[in-house]
Scaffold this motif. Structure first.
Motif, short mmCIF file in Angstrom:
data_model
loop_
_atom_site.label_atom_id
_atom_site.label_comp_id
_atom_site.label_asym_id
_atom_site.label_seq_id
_atom_site.Cartn_x
_atom_site.Cartn_y
_atom_site.Cartn_z
N MET A 66 54.47 -71.46 -35.22
CA MET A 66 53.78 -70.62 -36.23
C MET A 66 54.03 -71.17 -37.63
SD MET A 66 51.97 -68.03 -35.48
CE MET A 66 51.53 -66.91 -34.21
N GLU A 67 55.30 -71.49 -37.89
CA GLU A 67 55.67 -72.00 -39.22
C GLU A 67 55.00 -73.36 -39.47
OE1 GLU A 67 56.84 -70.89 -41.81
OE2 GLU A 67 57.42 -72.68 -42.93
N SER A 68 54.95 -74.17 -38.43
CA SER A 68 54.35 -75.49 -38.58
C SER A 68 52.86 -75.36 -38.92
CB SER A 68 54.54 -76.29 -37.28
OG SER A 68 54.44 -77.66 -37.52
N ARG A 69 52.18 -74.45 -38.23
CA ARG A 69 50.75 -74.26 -38.51
C ARG A 69 50.55 -73.78 -39.95
NH1 ARG A 69 47.51 -70.71 -34.32
NH2 ARG A 69 48.45 -68.93 -35.37
N ARG A 70 51.45 -72.90 -40.40
CA ARG A 70 51.35 -72.42 -41.78
C ARG A 70 51.52 -73.59 -42.76
NH1 ARG A 70 53.84 -71.33 -45.88
NH2 ARG A 70 55.86 -72.06 -45.13
N GLN A 71 52.50 -74.45 -42.45
CA GLN A 71 52.74 -75.60 -43.34
C GLN A 71 51.57 -76.57 -43.33
OE1 GLN A 71 56.49 -77.55 -42.67
NE2 GLN A 71 57.64 -75.65 -42.78
N LEU A 72 50.95 -76.73 -42.16
CA LEU A 72 49.81 -77.66 -42.08
C LEU A 72 48.66 -77.20 -42.97
CD1 LEU A 72 50.00 -78.58 -38.31
CD2 LEU A 72 50.00 -80.22 -40.20
N ARG A 309 52.07 -81.66 -25.29
CA ARG A 309 50.69 -81.30 -25.67
C ARG A 309 50.59 -80.83 -27.12
NH1 ARG A 309 49.84 -77.95 -20.46
NH2 ARG A 309 50.65 -76.29 -21.78
N ASN A 310 51.72 -80.81 -27.85
CA ASN A 310 51.70 -80.11 -29.14
C ASN A 310 52.29 -80.89 -30.31
OD1 ASN A 310 50.49 -77.46 -28.42
ND2 ASN A 310 52.13 -77.56 -26.90
N GLY A 311 52.17 -82.20 -30.25
CA GLY A 311 52.74 -83.01 -31.33
C GLY A 311 52.06 -82.80 -32.67
N MET A 312 50.75 -82.57 -32.66
CA MET A 312 50.04 -82.32 -33.92
C MET A 312 50.54 -81.00 -34.52
SD MET A 312 47.98 -84.69 -34.43
CE MET A 312 48.38 -86.09 -33.44
N LEU A 313 50.52 -79.99 -33.66
CA LEU A 313 50.94 -78.65 -34.08
C LEU A 313 52.37 -78.66 -34.62
CD1 LEU A 313 50.76 -75.54 -34.12
CD2 LEU A 313 51.37 -75.54 -31.70
N LEU A 314 53.27 -79.35 -33.92
CA LEU A 314 54.69 -79.28 -34.28
C LEU A 314 55.11 -80.35 -35.28
CD1 LEU A 314 56.09 -78.61 -30.69
CD2 LEU A 314 55.91 -76.95 -32.54
N SER A 315 54.14 -81.16 -35.74
CA SER A 315 54.52 -82.31 -36.58
C SER A 315 55.19 -81.88 -37.88
CB SER A 315 53.29 -83.18 -36.88
OG SER A 315 52.30 -82.44 -37.57
N ALA A 316 54.63 -80.90 -38.56
CA ALA A 316 55.16 -80.53 -39.88
C ALA A 316 56.59 -80.00 -39.77
CB ALA A 316 54.25 -79.50 -40.55
N ILE A 317 56.81 -79.11 -38.81
CA ILE A 317 58.14 -78.52 -38.70
C ILE A 317 59.14 -79.57 -38.21
CG2 ILE A 317 57.95 -77.57 -36.34
CD1 ILE A 317 59.42 -75.65 -39.25
N THR A 318 58.69 -80.47 -37.34
CA THR A 318 59.59 -81.53 -36.87
C THR A 318 59.99 -82.42 -38.04
OG1 THR A 318 58.52 -81.55 -34.70
CG2 THR A 318 59.84 -83.47 -35.26
N GLY A 319 59.01 -82.82 -38.84
CA GLY A 319 59.30 -83.68 -39.98
C GLY A 319 60.29 -83.03 -40.93
N GLN A 320 60.06 -81.77 -41.20
CA GLN A 320 60.90 -81.07 -42.16
C GLN A 320 62.33 -80.88 -41.62
OE1 GLN A 320 59.63 -77.04 -43.18
NE2 GLN A 320 61.79 -76.83 -43.70
N LEU A 321 62.44 -80.45 -40.37
CA LEU A 321 63.77 -80.19 -39.81
C LEU A 321 64.57 -81.47 -39.61
CD1 LEU A 321 62.99 -77.36 -37.21
CD2 LEU A 321 64.11 -77.13 -39.43
N VAL A 322 63.89 -82.53 -39.18
CA VAL A 322 64.62 -83.79 -38.96
C VAL A 322 65.08 -84.36 -40.30
CG1 VAL A 322 64.41 -86.19 -38.17
CG2 VAL A 322 63.53 -84.33 -36.76
N SER A 323 64.23 -84.26 -41.29
CA SER A 323 64.61 -84.78 -42.60
C SER A 323 65.82 -84.00 -43.15
CB SER A 323 63.40 -84.71 -43.52
OG SER A 323 63.73 -84.31 -44.79
#
Ligand SMILES: Cc1cc2nc3c(=O)[nH]c(=O)nc-3n(C[C@H](O)[C@H](O)[C@H](O)COP(=O)(O)OP(=O)(O)OC[C@H]3O[C@@H](n4cnc5c(N)ncnc54)[C@H](O)[C@@H]3O)c2cc1C
Length: 352
Positions: A66-72, A309-323
């Protein structure tokens, strides 16, 4: 000696998002891609941000998604303003067909007059989508603008180790050094980390067609097929699923099955013009949760892969959390379920 703060292996949407968020903090990043940026699954996705179809509210990834979609949504505006790249973010809703549906057939006919189905459905107004190639490109363009160095057509052969910790990478011709190496190589991550990163390739095929005018207002997500309208004239029909298949190429069997299901849902699609087909390989983990976090035993190694199946969806939150994890050493509670430390990873690593 070539040395950086962080090396990212993989030029897909996940590597791009991580590089982008790291670059915003001024981290010196080298990113290495075997082929060209976006060559892998990231340019093959349908681009649905289908939180409701993929996760129930009690699923460990629901809040993150949900958060990732909001960030996108925010990133869409930012990438347009700062880079002039339109990632095609559209919050046009999604109709999820299935037995738990609350809409009557009349309701659905009203929402989507071209749809013919006997299944009940649920309408999620928040359902959204992006264009996968553009999103991947936008992350990379933004990262490069912030100073990230990118090497394309460069295969990472192995990770370099010193005194039990990762200290860099070796390509076919050079060595590069960094305190942290992030493996974001999609389905090929398991080759780079044998036994540590069990992944199953799941090939999928998509058909793109051109319609005279927009046939559907929102994404239709059925059990065995989805239809994603893109702009006024394009519509994607997806996707097949072949667990264990990591090959390239589109099969007639796959195309025929998708066309049969799509035209049963929307008969008028039969009049659409053929555009193109493609295939991609989703990286699936043993429990369908990605591996995101520091490796429990190998210092300096961070994993960010298995988004299935959800790399696009989860990309923003993954990028932010990993950073955040890498640069600020913050380990958010939300990452616990996807930690490479969780139960089962080692056992499956040995079995694959
Ligand atoms: C048909 C299909 C439909 C999909 N639809 C959706 C959707 O609607 N919504 C959604 O959210 N997700 C969707 N996905 C999933 C999504 O595409 C993936 O989860 C996502 O692209 C994974 O991104 P990644 O960066 O981890 O991997 P990739 O995009 O595969 O990137 C990994 C990169 O690493 C490179 N690499 C590999 N090994 C090395 C090495 N040794 N050295 C250097 N580079 C290396 C590869 O060349 C590749 O470019 C779909 C996937 C498919 C196949």
């Amino acid at each position: 000696m070539h040395s950086y703060d962080v090396i990212v292996v993989g030029g897909g949407v996940i590597g791009g998002a991580i590089s982008y968020y790291l670059s915003k903090q001024g981290v010196r990043v080298l990113a290495v891609e075997q082929r060209t940026l976006g060559y892998g699954a990231s340019s093959k996705a349908a681009g649905m941000l289908a939180v409701e179809a993929e996760y129930q509210p009690d699923h460990p990834l629901y809040d993150l998604a949900m958060e990732s979609r909001r960030q996108l949504k925010e990133l869409a505006q930012l990438f347009l303003d700062e880079l002039g790249i339109d990632i095609g973010f559209e919050q046009n809703g999604m109709l999820l067909l299935g037995s738990k549906g609350s809409l009557t057939l009349e309701d659905m006919r009203e929402l989507e007059p071209k749809l013919r189905t006997k299944e009940a459905g649920v309408h999620y107004e928040e359902g959204a989508q992006i264009r996968s190639k553009q999103l991947t490109l936008a992350y990379w363009r933004a990262a490069i603008a912030n100073g990230v160095e990118v090497l394309e057509q460069t295969d990472v052969k192995r990770l370099l180790m010193k005194e039990g910790r990762v200290c860099g990478i070796e390509t076919s011709s050079q060595k590069f050094y960094a305190d942290t190496v992030i493996v974001a190589s999609g389905v090929a991550s398991s080759e780079l980390l044998p036994g540590l990163c069990p992944l199953l390739p799941v090939k999928g095929e998509i058909i793109s067609v051109t319609t005279e005018k927009r046939l559907l207002q929102r994404t239709i997500y059925a059990r065995d097929c989805y239809l994603v309208p893109k702009g006024e004239n394009e519509l994607l029909i997806g996707a097949t699923s072949y667990p264990g298949d990591g090959t390239e190429g589109v099969s007639l069997e796959g195309v025929m099955g998708l066309l049969a299901r799509a035209t049963a849902l929307v008969p008028e699609l039969a009049k659409a013009k053929w555009n193109e087909t493609w295939s991609g390989v989703r990286p699936r983990t043993f429990d369908d949760l990605p591996y995101i976090g520091r490796h429990p035993e190998i210092q300096g190694l961070v994993m960010a892969t298995g988004h299935y199946r959800n790399g696009m969806l989860l990309s923003a939150i993954t990028g932010q959390l990993v950073s955040d994890l890498v640069w600020n050493n913050r380990v958010p509670e939300a990452l616990a379920p996807v930690s490479p430390e969780r139960r089962g990873v080692v056992e499956h690593g040995l079995a694959y």
